[in-house]
Scaffold this motif. Structure first.
Motif, PDB file in Angstrom:
ATOM      1  N   ASP A 132     -35.386  44.307 -58.838  1.00 28.70           N
ATOM      2  CA  ASP A 132     -34.719  45.595 -58.654  1.00 28.70           C
ATOM      3  C   ASP A 132     -35.615  46.629 -57.956  1.00 28.70           C
ATOM      4  OD1 ASP A 132     -32.421  47.108 -58.772  1.00 28.70           O
ATOM      5  OD2 ASP A 132     -33.005  48.064 -60.665  1.00 28.70           O
ATOM      6  N   ILE A 133     -36.214  46.214 -56.865  1.00 29.57           N
ATOM      7  CA  ILE A 133     -37.076  47.095 -56.073  1.00 29.57           C
ATOM      8  C   ILE A 133     -36.200  47.849 -55.073  1.00 29.57           C
ATOM      9  CG2 ILE A 133     -39.045  47.154 -54.470  1.00 29.57           C
ATOM     10  CD1 ILE A 133     -39.714  46.289 -57.357  1.00 29.57           C
ATOM     11  N   ASP A 134     -36.444  49.137 -54.918  1.00 31.37           N
ATOM     12  CA  ASP A 134     -35.684  49.953 -53.970  1.00 31.37           C
ATOM     13  C   ASP A 134     -36.018  49.536 -52.546  1.00 31.37           C
ATOM     14  OD1 ASP A 134     -34.451  51.432 -55.965  1.00 31.37           O
ATOM     15  OD2 ASP A 134     -36.084  52.917 -56.016  1.00 31.37           O
ATOM     16  N   ARG A 135     -35.063  49.787 -51.652  1.00 30.70           N
ATOM     17  CA  ARG A 135     -35.304  49.448 -50.264  1.00 30.70           C
ATOM     18  C   ARG A 135     -36.324  50.409 -49.669  1.00 30.70           C
ATOM     19  NH1 ARG A 135     -30.072  51.427 -46.882  1.00 30.70           N
ATOM     20  NH2 ARG A 135     -30.028  53.552 -47.694  1.00 30.70           N
ATOM     21  N   GLY A 136     -36.954  49.961 -48.582  1.00 22.09           N
ATOM     22  CA  GLY A 136     -37.936  50.804 -47.906  1.00 22.09           C
ATOM     23  C   GLY A 136     -39.279  50.102 -47.750  1.00 22.09           C
ATOM     24  N   GLU A 137     -40.289  50.895 -47.434  1.00 23.80           N
ATOM     25  CA  GLU A 137     -41.645  50.385 -47.209  1.00 23.80           C
ATOM     26  C   GLU A 137     -42.388  50.327 -48.541  1.00 23.80           C
ATOM     27  OE1 GLU A 137     -45.792  51.850 -45.110  1.00 23.80           O
ATOM     28  OE2 GLU A 137     -43.904  52.617 -44.331  1.00 23.80           O
ATOM     29  N   HIS A 138     -43.099  49.211 -48.777  1.00 19.48           N
ATOM     30  CA  HIS A 138     -43.874  49.032 -50.011  1.00 19.48           C
ATOM     31  C   HIS A 138     -45.218  48.386 -49.670  1.00 19.48           C
ATOM     32  CE1 HIS A 138     -40.415  50.033 -52.500  1.00 19.48           C
ATOM     33  NE2 HIS A 138     -39.686  49.249 -51.716  1.00 19.48           N
ATOM     34  N   THR A 139     -46.215  48.625 -50.544  1.00 22.10           N
ATOM     35  CA  THR A 139     -47.532  48.004 -50.380  1.00 22.10           C
ATOM     36  C   THR A 139     -47.864  47.217 -51.629  1.00 22.10           C
ATOM     37  OG1 THR A 139     -48.658  49.955 -51.261  1.00 22.10           O
ATOM     38  CG2 THR A 139     -48.385  49.825 -48.853  1.00 22.10           C
ATOM     39  N   ILE A 140     -48.550  46.112 -51.432  1.00 20.04           N
ATOM     40  CA  ILE A 140     -49.013  45.297 -52.559  1.00 20.04           C
ATOM     41  C   ILE A 140     -50.464  44.908 -52.322  1.00 20.04           C
ATOM     42  CG2 ILE A 140     -46.797  44.360 -53.328  1.00 20.04           C
ATOM     43  CD1 ILE A 140     -47.298  41.923 -51.608  1.00 20.04           C
ATOM     44  N   GLN A 141     -51.129  44.648 -53.433  1.00 13.04           N
ATOM     45  CA  GLN A 141     -52.525  44.246 -53.402  1.00 13.04           C
ATOM     46  C   GLN A 141     -52.783  43.434 -54.656  1.00 13.04           C
ATOM     47  OE1 GLN A 141     -55.115  47.655 -53.232  1.00 13.04           O
ATOM     48  NE2 GLN A 141     -56.458  46.646 -51.766  1.00 13.04           N
ATOM     49  N   LEU A 142     -53.653  42.427 -54.572  1.00 10.10           N
ATOM     50  CA  LEU A 142     -54.014  41.618 -55.733  1.00 10.10           C
ATOM     51  C   LEU A 142     -55.462  41.890 -56.096  1.00 10.10           C
ATOM     52  CD1 LEU A 142     -52.371  38.192 -54.816  1.00 10.10           C
ATOM     53  CD2 LEU A 142     -51.478  39.995 -56.291  1.00 10.10           C
ATOM     54  N   GLU A 143     -55.706  42.009 -57.411  1.00  7.62           N
ATOM     55  CA  GLU A 143     -57.067  42.227 -57.917  1.00  7.62           C
ATOM     56  C   GLU A 143     -57.435  41.053 -58.813  1.00  7.62           C
ATOM     57  OE1 GLU A 143     -57.042  47.108 -58.137  1.00  7.62           O
ATOM     58  OE2 GLU A 143     -56.742  45.948 -59.979  1.00  7.62           O
ATOM     59  N   LEU A 144     -58.627  40.509 -58.627  1.00  2.00           N
ATOM     60  CA  LEU A 144     -59.129  39.419 -59.458  1.00  2.00           C
ATOM     61  C   LEU A 144     -60.081  40.004 -60.488  1.00  2.00           C
ATOM     62  CD1 LEU A 144     -59.088  36.341 -59.859  1.00  2.00           C
ATOM     63  CD2 LEU A 144     -61.070  36.216 -58.347  1.00  2.00           C
ATOM     64  N   ILE A 145     -59.795  39.724 -61.765  1.00  2.00           N
ATOM     65  CA  ILE A 145     -60.544  40.322 -62.874  1.00  2.00           C
ATOM     66  C   ILE A 145     -61.129  39.202 -63.733  1.00  2.00           C
ATOM     67  CG2 ILE A 145     -60.329  41.816 -64.906  1.00  2.00           C
ATOM     68  CD1 ILE A 145     -57.833  43.009 -63.490  1.00  2.00           C
ATOM     69  N   ASP A 146     -62.397  39.354 -64.150  1.00  2.00           N
ATOM     70  CA  ASP A 146     -62.993  38.328 -65.014  1.00  2.00           C
ATOM     71  C   ASP A 146     -62.621  38.570 -66.474  1.00  2.00           C
ATOM     72  OD1 ASP A 146     -64.631  40.383 -65.918  1.00  2.00           O
ATOM     73  OD2 ASP A 146     -66.495  39.522 -65.160  1.00  2.00           O
ATOM     74  N   GLN A 147     -63.130  37.707 -67.378  1.00  2.00           N
ATOM     75  CA  GLN A 147     -62.761  37.785 -68.795  1.00  2.00           C
ATOM     76  C   GLN A 147     -63.249  39.066 -69.466  1.00  2.00           C
ATOM     77  OE1 GLN A 147     -64.370  35.247 -67.370  1.00  2.00           O
ATOM     78  NE2 GLN A 147     -66.307  34.836 -68.395  1.00  2.00           N
ATOM     79  N   ASN A 148     -64.211  39.774 -68.860  1.00  2.00           N
ATOM     80  CA  ASN A 148     -64.716  41.032 -69.412  1.00  2.00           C
ATOM     81  C   ASN A 148     -63.979  42.249 -68.859  1.00  2.00           C
ATOM     82  OD1 ASN A 148     -66.673  39.581 -70.836  1.00  2.00           O
ATOM     83  ND2 ASN A 148     -68.065  39.635 -69.086  1.00  2.00           N
ATOM     84  N   GLY A 149     -63.008  42.023 -67.976  1.00  2.00           N
ATOM     85  CA  GLY A 149     -62.264  43.125 -67.392  1.00  2.00           C
ATOM     86  C   GLY A 149     -62.897  43.700 -66.144  1.00  2.00           C
ATOM     87  N   LYS A 150     -63.943  43.044 -65.637  1.00  2.00           N
ATOM     88  CA  LYS A 150     -64.633  43.532 -64.448  1.00  2.00           C
ATOM     89  C   LYS A 150     -63.893  43.047 -63.199  1.00  2.00           C
ATOM     90  CE  LYS A 150     -69.006  43.209 -62.010  1.00  2.00           C
ATOM     91  NZ  LYS A 150     -70.276  42.499 -61.912  1.00  2.00           N
ATOM     92  N   LEU A 151     -63.737  43.948 -62.234  1.00  2.00           N
ATOM     93  CA  LEU A 151     -63.081  43.624 -60.972  1.00  2.00           C
ATOM     94  C   LEU A 151     -64.027  42.793 -60.118  1.00  2.00           C
ATOM     95  CD1 LEU A 151     -60.569  44.098 -59.171  1.00  2.00           C
ATOM     96  CD2 LEU A 151     -61.763  46.095 -58.259  1.00  2.00           C
ATOM     97  N   ILE A 152     -63.605  41.577 -59.769  1.00  2.00           N
ATOM     98  CA  ILE A 152     -64.449  40.661 -58.992  1.00  2.00           C
ATOM     99  C   ILE A 152     -64.127  40.728 -57.506  1.00  2.00           C
ATOM    100  CG2 ILE A 152     -65.034  38.237 -58.620  1.00  2.00           C
ATOM    101  CD1 ILE A 152     -64.453  37.730 -61.505  1.00  2.00           C
ATOM    102  N   ALA A 153     -62.830  40.718 -57.186  1.00  2.00           N
ATOM    103  CA  ALA A 153     -62.417  40.719 -55.779  1.00  2.00           C
ATOM    104  C   ALA A 153     -61.074  41.409 -55.664  1.00  2.00           C
ATOM    105  CB  ALA A 153     -62.333  39.295 -55.251  1.00  2.00           C
ATOM    106  N   ILE A 154     -60.794  41.895 -54.478  1.00  2.00           N
ATOM    107  CA  ILE A 154     -59.534  42.583 -54.228  1.00  2.00           C
ATOM    108  C   ILE A 154     -59.043  42.168 -52.841  1.00  2.00           C
ATOM    109  CG2 ILE A 154     -60.628  44.632 -53.279  1.00  2.00           C
ATOM    110  CD1 ILE A 154     -58.456  46.265 -54.790  1.00  2.00           C
TER     111      ILE A 154
END
Length: 171
Positions: A132-154
């Motif tokens: 149920d996403i509205d029409r139009g322009e949207h951006t997405i990004q994926l974040e990789l997080i380790d078991q401690n909650g630290k951001l490893i890669a984006i």
């Protein structure tokens, strides 16, 4: 007794012959090729070797220890939808597929960032379904997080456009 004297004489002569210094002769053939020999020939010169072979005591061979390979940094990318893609779905559903290199490891989690905000909870797969996403322009990004909650890669930001039939003008 005579046999013993004969044996000792032969033994002494053989030791004397063995103890003689070996001689080496060098000459050239008709084509100018150098020939080395242990018997003299016409025109050959005798070579006197004064240097003994270099004999060394054996040493223990130590090979350098290989350095452990540096772990390859993780790379995350949005595989589907492609950047600047136009999606047509009247229900507003968007299927997102990500890729992680090197191979996804246990304990890592993937978080989806949709239009600049975290979307849902981090999960252990890189496949997401938006409804149920509205029409139009949207951006997405994926974040990789380790078991401690630290951001490893984006991943880089991926922009896509969703087309839905309008409520006002369904055509």
């Amino acid at each position: 007794m005579r046999i013993l004297i004969l044996i000792l004489t032969l033994l002494t002569l053989s030791c004397t012959l063995l103890a003689q210094e070996k001689r080496i002769y060098v000459s050239r053939d008709a084509n100018g090729v150098v020939i080395f020999s242990d018997s003299p020939s016409p025109g050959a010169e005798e070579i006197t070797l004064t240097v003994r072979p270099n004999l060394m005591d054996p040493t223990e061979v130590k090979f350098p220890e290989p350095k452990p390979a540096a772990p390859e940094p993780f790379k995350v990318q949005v595989f589907q939808p492609e950047d600047q893609a136009t999606l047509r779905d009247n229900t507003g559903s968007v299927y997102i597929e990500g890729r992680i290199k090197p191979r996804f490891q246990r304990g890592l989690r993937v978080r989806l960032v949709f239009d600049g905000l975290a979307y849902g909870e981090p999960q252990n797969t890189a496949v997401f379904v938006l409804r149920d996403i509205d029409r139009g322009e949207h951006t997405i990004q994926l974040e990789l997080i380790d078991q401690n909650g630290k951001l490893i890669a984006i991943s880089p930001v991926t922009t896509f456009y969703l087309h839905r039939a309008s409520v006002i003008s369904p055509n």
